[in-house]
Design a protein around this motif. Structure first.
Motif, PDB file in Angstrom:
ATOM      1  N   PHE A  77       0.834  -1.194   0.000  1.00  0.00           N
ATOM      2  CA  PHE A  77       0.000   0.000   0.000  1.00  0.00           C
ATOM      3  C   PHE A  77       0.866   1.240   0.000  1.00  0.00           C
ATOM      4  CE2 PHE A  77      -3.073  -3.048   1.527  1.00  0.00           C
ATOM      5  CZ  PHE A  77      -4.277  -2.598   1.008  1.00  0.00           C
ATOM      6  N   ARG A  78       0.392   2.271  -0.691  1.00  0.00           N
ATOM      7  CA  ARG A  78       1.040   3.582  -0.679  1.00  0.00           C
ATOM      8  C   ARG A  78      -0.080   4.622  -0.696  1.00  0.00           C
ATOM      9  NH1 ARG A  78       5.557   4.626  -5.062  1.00  0.00           N
ATOM     10  NH2 ARG A  78       6.776   3.335  -3.643  1.00  0.00           N
ATOM     11  N   ASP A  79      -0.052   5.537   0.256  1.00  0.00           N
ATOM     12  CA  ASP A  79      -1.069   6.584   0.348  1.00  0.00           C
ATOM     13  C   ASP A  79      -2.479   5.996   0.322  1.00  0.00           C
ATOM     14  OD1 ASP A  79       0.933   8.571   0.407  1.00  0.00           O
ATOM     15  OD2 ASP A  79       1.022   8.577  -1.793  1.00  0.00           O
ATOM     16  N   GLY A  80      -2.659   4.872   1.022  1.00  0.00           N
ATOM     17  CA  GLY A  80      -3.974   4.255   1.128  1.00  0.00           C
ATOM     18  C   GLY A  80      -4.427   3.470  -0.086  1.00  0.00           C
ATOM     19  N   LYS A  81      -3.553   3.291  -1.071  1.00  0.00           N
ATOM     20  CA  LYS A  81      -3.920   2.549  -2.285  1.00  0.00           C
ATOM     21  C   LYS A  81      -3.028   1.335  -2.450  1.00  0.00           C
ATOM     22  CE  LYS A  81      -5.977   6.449  -4.623  1.00  0.00           C
ATOM     23  NZ  LYS A  81      -6.083   7.181  -5.859  1.00  0.00           N
ATOM     24  N   LEU A  82      -3.614   0.290  -3.039  1.00  0.00           N
ATOM     25  CA  LEU A  82      -2.938  -0.988  -3.226  1.00  0.00           C
ATOM     26  C   LEU A  82      -2.337  -1.076  -4.621  1.00  0.00           C
ATOM     27  CD1 LEU A  82      -2.434  -3.933  -2.171  1.00  0.00           C
ATOM     28  CD2 LEU A  82      -4.630  -4.519  -3.248  1.00  0.00           C
ATOM     29  N   LEU A  83      -1.116  -1.584  -4.710  1.00  0.00           N
ATOM     30  CA  LEU A  83      -0.430  -1.754  -5.986  1.00  0.00           C
ATOM     31  C   LEU A  83      -0.877  -3.050  -6.666  1.00  0.00           C
ATOM     32  CD1 LEU A  83       1.782  -0.978  -8.063  1.00  0.00           C
ATOM     33  CD2 LEU A  83       3.393  -2.275  -6.621  1.00  0.00           C
ATOM     34  N   VAL A  84      -1.307  -2.932  -7.918  1.00  0.00           N
ATOM     35  CA  VAL A  84      -1.585  -4.096  -8.761  1.00  0.00           C
ATOM     36  C   VAL A  84      -0.844  -3.909 -10.079  1.00  0.00           C
ATOM     37  CG1 VAL A  84      -3.808  -4.717  -7.721  1.00  0.00           C
ATOM     38  CG2 VAL A  84      -3.754  -3.079  -9.613  1.00  0.00           C
ATOM     39  N   VAL A  85      -0.489  -5.028 -10.710  1.00  0.00           N
ATOM     40  CA  VAL A  85       0.241  -5.007 -11.982  1.00  0.00           C
ATOM     41  C   VAL A  85      -0.549  -5.816 -13.012  1.00  0.00           C
ATOM     42  CG1 VAL A  85       2.531  -4.615 -10.976  1.00  0.00           C
ATOM     43  CG2 VAL A  85       1.674  -6.958 -11.201  1.00  0.00           C
ATOM     44  N   ARG A  86      -0.428  -5.438 -14.298  1.00  0.00           N
ATOM     45  CA  ARG A  86      -1.165  -6.128 -15.367  1.00  0.00           C
ATOM     46  C   ARG A  86      -0.242  -7.057 -16.137  1.00  0.00           C
ATOM     47  NH1 ARG A  86      -3.992  -2.402 -19.627  1.00  0.00           N
ATOM     48  NH2 ARG A  86      -1.837  -2.202 -20.323  1.00  0.00           N
ATOM     49  N   ARG A  87      -0.685  -8.321 -16.283  1.00  0.00           N
ATOM     50  CA  ARG A  87       0.076  -9.318 -17.035  1.00  0.00           C
ATOM     51  C   ARG A  87       0.054  -8.960 -18.518  1.00  0.00           C
ATOM     52  NH1 ARG A  87       1.233 -13.791 -13.850  1.00  0.00           N
ATOM     53  NH2 ARG A  87       1.698 -15.024 -15.688  1.00  0.00           N
ATOM     54  N   VAL A  88       1.173  -9.247 -19.197  1.00  0.00           N
ATOM     55  CA  VAL A  88       1.258  -8.929 -20.623  1.00  0.00           C
ATOM     56  C   VAL A  88       0.246  -9.768 -21.408  1.00  0.00           C
ATOM     57  CG1 VAL A  88       3.656  -8.165 -20.571  1.00  0.00           C
ATOM     58  CG2 VAL A  88       3.147 -10.563 -21.010  1.00  0.00           C
ATOM     59  N   PRO A  89      -0.304  -9.203 -22.502  1.00  0.00           N
ATOM     60  CA  PRO A  89      -1.241  -9.967 -23.336  1.00  0.00           C
ATOM     61  C   PRO A  89      -0.560 -11.191 -23.935  1.00  0.00           C
ATOM     62  CG  PRO A  89      -1.236  -7.641 -23.934  1.00  0.00           C
ATOM     63  CD  PRO A  89      -0.099  -7.844 -22.983  1.00  0.00           C
ATOM     64  N   GLY A  90      -1.345 -12.214 -24.164  1.00  0.00           N
ATOM     65  CA  GLY A  90      -0.833 -13.411 -24.811  1.00  0.00           C
ATOM     66  C   GLY A  90      -0.294 -14.456 -23.867  1.00  0.00           C
ATOM     67  N   GLY A  91       0.041 -14.086 -22.643  1.00  0.00           N
ATOM     68  CA  GLY A  91       0.538 -15.044 -21.664  1.00  0.00           C
ATOM     69  C   GLY A  91      -0.593 -15.578 -20.811  1.00  0.00           C
ATOM     70  N   TYR A  92      -0.239 -16.384 -19.825  1.00  0.00           N
ATOM     71  CA  TYR A  92      -1.200 -16.914 -18.873  1.00  0.00           C
ATOM     72  C   TYR A  92      -1.894 -15.751 -18.169  1.00  0.00           C
ATOM     73  CZ  TYR A  92      -3.062 -19.525 -14.898  1.00  0.00           C
ATOM     74  OH  TYR A  92      -3.888 -20.054 -13.943  1.00  0.00           O
ATOM     75  N   LEU A  93      -3.210 -15.700 -18.206  1.00  0.00           N
ATOM     76  CA  LEU A  93      -4.030 -14.624 -17.639  1.00  0.00           C
ATOM     77  C   LEU A  93      -3.631 -13.252 -18.195  1.00  0.00           C
ATOM     78  CD1 LEU A  93      -4.344 -15.756 -13.905  1.00  0.00           C
ATOM     79  CD2 LEU A  93      -6.027 -16.035 -15.726  1.00  0.00           C
ATOM     80  N   GLY A  94      -3.243 -13.226 -19.445  1.00  0.00           N
ATOM     81  CA  GLY A  94      -2.827 -11.985 -20.100  1.00  0.00           C
ATOM     82  C   GLY A  94      -3.892 -10.900 -20.010  1.00  0.00           C
ATOM     83  N   GLY A  95      -3.453  -9.675 -19.722  1.00  0.00           N
ATOM     84  CA  GLY A  95      -4.350  -8.536 -19.620  1.00  0.00           C
ATOM     85  C   GLY A  95      -5.033  -8.386 -18.269  1.00  0.00           C
ATOM     86  N   MET A  96      -4.815  -9.327 -17.372  1.00  0.00           N
ATOM     87  CA  MET A  96      -5.438  -9.284 -16.044  1.00  0.00           C
ATOM     88  C   MET A  96      -4.501  -8.624 -15.039  1.00  0.00           C
ATOM     89  SD  MET A  96      -8.360 -10.777 -16.275  1.00  0.00           S
ATOM     90  CE  MET A  96      -9.304 -12.184 -16.758  1.00  0.00           C
ATOM     91  N   TYR A  97      -5.098  -7.872 -14.125  1.00  0.00           N
ATOM     92  CA  TYR A  97      -4.334  -7.262 -13.033  1.00  0.00           C
ATOM     93  C   TYR A  97      -4.239  -8.244 -11.875  1.00  0.00           C
ATOM     94  CZ  TYR A  97      -4.225  -2.651 -15.170  1.00  0.00           C
ATOM     95  OH  TYR A  97      -3.983  -1.594 -16.013  1.00  0.00           O
ATOM     96  N   GLU A  98      -3.142  -8.128 -11.141  1.00  0.00           N
ATOM     97  CA  GLU A  98      -2.883  -9.020 -10.009  1.00  0.00           C
ATOM     98  C   GLU A  98      -1.920  -8.342  -9.046  1.00  0.00           C
ATOM     99  OE1 GLU A  98      -0.945 -12.418 -11.745  1.00  0.00           O
ATOM    100  OE2 GLU A  98       0.819 -11.261 -12.308  1.00  0.00           O
ATOM    101  N   LEU A  99      -1.728  -8.966  -7.902  1.00  0.00           N
ATOM    102  CA  LEU A  99      -0.686  -8.519  -6.988  1.00  0.00           C
ATOM    103  C   LEU A  99       0.660  -8.965  -7.549  1.00  0.00           C
ATOM    104  CD1 LEU A  99      -2.210  -9.572  -3.545  1.00  0.00           C
ATOM    105  CD2 LEU A  99      -2.159  -7.277  -4.547  1.00  0.00           C
ATOM    106  N   PRO A 100       1.717  -8.197  -7.325  1.00  0.00           N
ATOM    107  CA  PRO A 100       3.043  -8.666  -7.723  1.00  0.00           C
ATOM    108  C   PRO A 100       3.359  -9.979  -7.006  1.00  0.00           C
ATOM    109  CG  PRO A 100       3.117  -6.370  -7.022  1.00  0.00           C
ATOM    110  CD  PRO A 100       1.756  -6.886  -6.683  1.00  0.00           C
TER     111      PRO A 100
END
Length: 167
Positions: free
Chosen positions: A32-55
């Motif tokens: 968390f930073r400034d009350g917000k949670l960090l999520v990252v988006r998987r690259v398209p074409g891979g497993y769960l591509g285009g989906m956001y997730e926790l690092p």
């Protein structure tokens, strides 16, 4: 968490995984930073591509869960983990190549810094709150976990969600 508490937690988690026949371990990292949670988006074409997730990612042979958290956070975001503040829980899932993987999630404090993504794994990131959660594509189990992190989060210096445990 104190190092000795983390070590005891890891011993229990690894023993339970062995008992359940799980050999592939993965860590997820909530920051968390400034009350917000960090999520990252998987690259398209891979497993769960285009989906956001926790690092996060796979724990390497001979690596502790704590070391895996620090390494994965650095590799995937460029952020340096200062300390793990809580164990959030775990769940099992299957992939195309692995019948059973166990993912352990931790809440970590990160040193200030800019996000630098590994372009082979992620192509975008966001710092989100409850209002932004519904706007991002996520796998159902990830959305549920992220929703709990955001909505159950308690104020305070550690910013730890109360009582989130899995299994």
């Amino acid at each position: 968490m104190r190092p000795e508490a983390l070590a005891r937690t890891e011993q229990r988690l690894r023993a339970a995984a062995r008992r359940d026949g799980v050999t592939d371990l993965v860590v997820g990292v909530a920051v968390f930073r400034d009350g917000k949670l960090l999520v990252v988006r998987r690259v398209p074409g891979g497993y769960l591509g285009g989906m956001y997730e926790l690092p996060g990612g796979g724990v390497e042979s001979g690596e502790s869960l704590t070391e895996g958290v620090a390494r994965e956070l650095l590799e995937e975001t460029g952020l340096v983990a200062r300390r793990i503040t809580d164990f959030l829980g775990w769940f099992d899932y299957a992939t195309r190549t692995k019948a059973k993987v166990r993912k352990f999630s931790f809440l970590a404090e990160a040193a200030p810094g800019e996000i630098t993504l590994d372009p082979d794994e992620h192509d975008d990131y966001a710092w989100i709150d409850a209002g932004a959660l519904g706007t991002l594509p996520m796998a159902p189990d990830m959305r549920e976990a992220v929703d709990l992190l955001i909505t159950e989060r308690v104020p305070g210096p550690a910013g730890m969600p109360p009582g989130l445990r899995g299994g």
